[in-house]
Design a protein around this motif. Structure first.
Motif, short mmCIF file in Angstrom:
data_model
loop_
_atom_site.label_atom_id
_atom_site.label_comp_id
_atom_site.label_asym_id
_atom_site.label_seq_id
_atom_site.Cartn_x
_atom_site.Cartn_y
_atom_site.Cartn_z
N GLY A 18 -2.02 3.55 0.10
CA GLY A 18 -2.42 2.31 -0.84
C GLY A 18 -3.50 1.81 0.10
N GLU A 19 -4.00 0.14 -0.36
CA GLU A 19 -4.98 -0.39 -0.11
C GLU A 19 -4.56 -1.19 1.23
N ALA A 20 -3.72 -2.05 1.21
CA ALA A 20 -3.27 -3.18 2.17
C ALA A 20 -2.11 -3.60 1.94
N PRO A 21 -1.50 -4.07 2.90
CA PRO A 21 0.08 -5.00 2.88
C PRO A 21 -0.19 -6.27 1.89
N GLY A 22 0.65 -6.48 1.04
CA GLY A 22 0.68 -7.80 0.62
C GLY A 22 1.78 -8.84 1.25
N ASP B 177 12.50 8.13 -0.60
CA ASP B 177 12.36 8.39 0.94
C ASP B 177 12.09 9.81 1.34
N ARG B 178 11.71 10.78 0.05
CA ARG B 178 11.40 12.01 0.36
C ARG B 178 9.76 12.03 0.66
N VAL B 179 9.11 11.09 0.14
CA VAL B 179 7.46 10.87 0.34
C VAL B 179 7.08 10.16 1.48
N ARG B 180 5.93 10.14 2.12
CA ARG B 180 5.42 9.36 2.83
C ARG B 180 4.46 8.49 2.44
N VAL B 181 4.55 7.03 2.69
CA VAL B 181 3.84 6.03 2.07
C VAL B 181 3.31 5.18 3.44
N THR B 182 1.75 4.93 3.10
CA THR B 182 1.31 4.06 3.94
C THR B 182 0.16 3.28 3.46
N ASN B 183 -0.91 2.66 4.14
CA ASN B 183 -2.11 1.94 3.67
C ASN B 183 -3.38 2.19 4.32
N THR B 184 -4.32 1.94 3.89
CA THR B 184 -5.72 2.16 4.61
C THR B 184 -5.66 1.18 5.95
N SER C 274 1.62 -11.14 10.03
CA SER C 274 2.91 -11.28 10.50
C SER C 274 3.39 -10.28 11.38
N SER C 275 3.25 -9.08 10.88
CA SER C 275 3.56 -7.83 11.16
C SER C 275 2.79 -6.65 10.90
N LEU C 276 3.01 -5.65 11.66
CA LEU C 276 2.37 -4.54 11.74
C LEU C 276 3.01 -3.69 10.40
N VAL C 277 2.23 -3.10 9.41
CA VAL C 277 2.93 -2.55 8.29
C VAL C 277 2.40 -1.04 8.42
N PHE C 278 3.05 -0.24 9.14
CA PHE C 278 2.67 1.24 9.75
C PHE C 278 2.84 2.17 8.67
N GLY C 279 3.96 2.28 8.01
CA GLY C 279 4.29 3.18 6.91
C GLY C 279 5.63 3.50 7.16
#
Length: 306
Positions: free
Chosen positions: A152-156, A186-193, A135-140
């Motif tokens: 992480g691995e992938a968006p749910g 909000d002090r860390v950066r989070v994304t997925n493979t 449905s959408s791009l989950v960039f980070g």
């Protein structure tokens, strides 16, 4: 005699809808199913009747062909329901990732000078088929200059709807894990493979992770974190280039290089994924040890920079 089918109870209907949702079916395309076998047979008949060397327009004889016959596909009658929906489904370009596509991904990712440019480049990238069902791009999200970066691995499903990583139950648990060692989300950066949700929450295939790897690598380069954490086995295997299981790999510090310059080789560690910890509460003791090790590493780096 046909037995009458009793209607579903509200509880059974809700359970069926939940089952479809968990399987990744969250939208109806048409009210009537398509007969793919009939369409394939019609296309095969059309190819069989097509001459090997079509006559030129000047010498072509006018032949009356009944509408709806395989020899006249443009006028082929559409299945009931499909005609009401306004015609056949539009053709969708499905990409087959190969070396050329991967090289193109590397070039596109390297051209991005900021995280915003990288997001725009990724949004226009068409060589990963996961984008067709997501449905959408989950960039980070998070601090673009964070000292700590989590992958992480992938968006749910929740992430796919929100467009942000780790917003569901596992994301809420991740927030509590960070708070336990004095860190705010909000002090860390989070994304997925991979930035798109795989259908039905399945694991990304090696081809899908490989085509997305250049964008993740560029993401890390632009953030330039001091510590990198891989959440879960798929993330650790892709980022750290290892085949060890997560239970053997977790808690061990290694290094990750995103360049050859000073400060571009950073400490990295694999940890258990929050979703796994929710399913296996007994493993939380390992996660707590890893969190304490992470806090010690961040404190040591902060003291050294001071």
């Amino acid at each position: 005699m046909h037995a009458e089918t009793s209607p579903l109870s509200p509880q059974a209907a809700a359970a069926l809808i939940a089952w479809f949702r968990d399987a990744g079916i969250d939208a109806l395309v048409s009210e009537a199913p398509r007969d793919r076998f009939a369409e394939t047979a019609a296309e095969a008949a059309e190819r069989a009747e097509r001459p090997a060397h079509p006559p030129t327009p000047e010498g072509r004889a006018a032949v009356a062909v009944p509408a709806g016959s395989p020899a006249q596909p443009a006028e082929r009658a559409l299945p009931q329901g499909e005609a009401e929906a306004g015609g056949a489904f539009p053709a969708t370009a499905v990409a087959v990732p190969d070396e050329i596509a991967i090289a193109d991904a590397r070039e596109r990712a390297a051209s991005a000078a900021t995280l915003d440019e990288l997001r725009e480049t990724l949004a226009g990238f068409t060589s990963c088929n996961l984008r067709l069902t997501a449905s959408s791009l989950v960039f980070g999200d998070g601090d673009p200059q964070a000292d700590l970066m989590l992958i992480g691995e992938a968006p749910g499903r929740e992430e796919d709807l929100a467009g942000h990583p780790f917003v569901g139950r596992s994301g809420q648990f991740l927030n509590r894990m960070l708070e336990a060692i004095g860190l705010e989300r909000d002090r860390v950066r989070v994304t997925n493979t991979v930035p798109w949700r795989p259908p039905g929450n399945r694991a990304p295939t090696p081809a899908e992770t490989e085509i997305c790897r250049p964008f993740l690598t560029r993401h890390i380069q632009l953030v330039r974190p001091k510590v990198l954490i891989c959440l879960g086995s798929p993330s650790a295997k892709m980022v750290l280039q290892t085949q060890e299981g997560i239970l053997r790999l977790r808690g061990r510090w290694t290094s990750y290089s995103f360049g050859l310059g000073p400060g571009e080789t950073i400490p990295a560690m694999a940890m258990l994924h929050p979703a796994y910890l929710l399913r296996q509460p007994a493993q939380k003791r390992h996660a707590w040890r890893d969190l304490l090790s992470l806090k010690e590493k961040l404190d040591a780096l902060a003291a050294g920079s001071a």
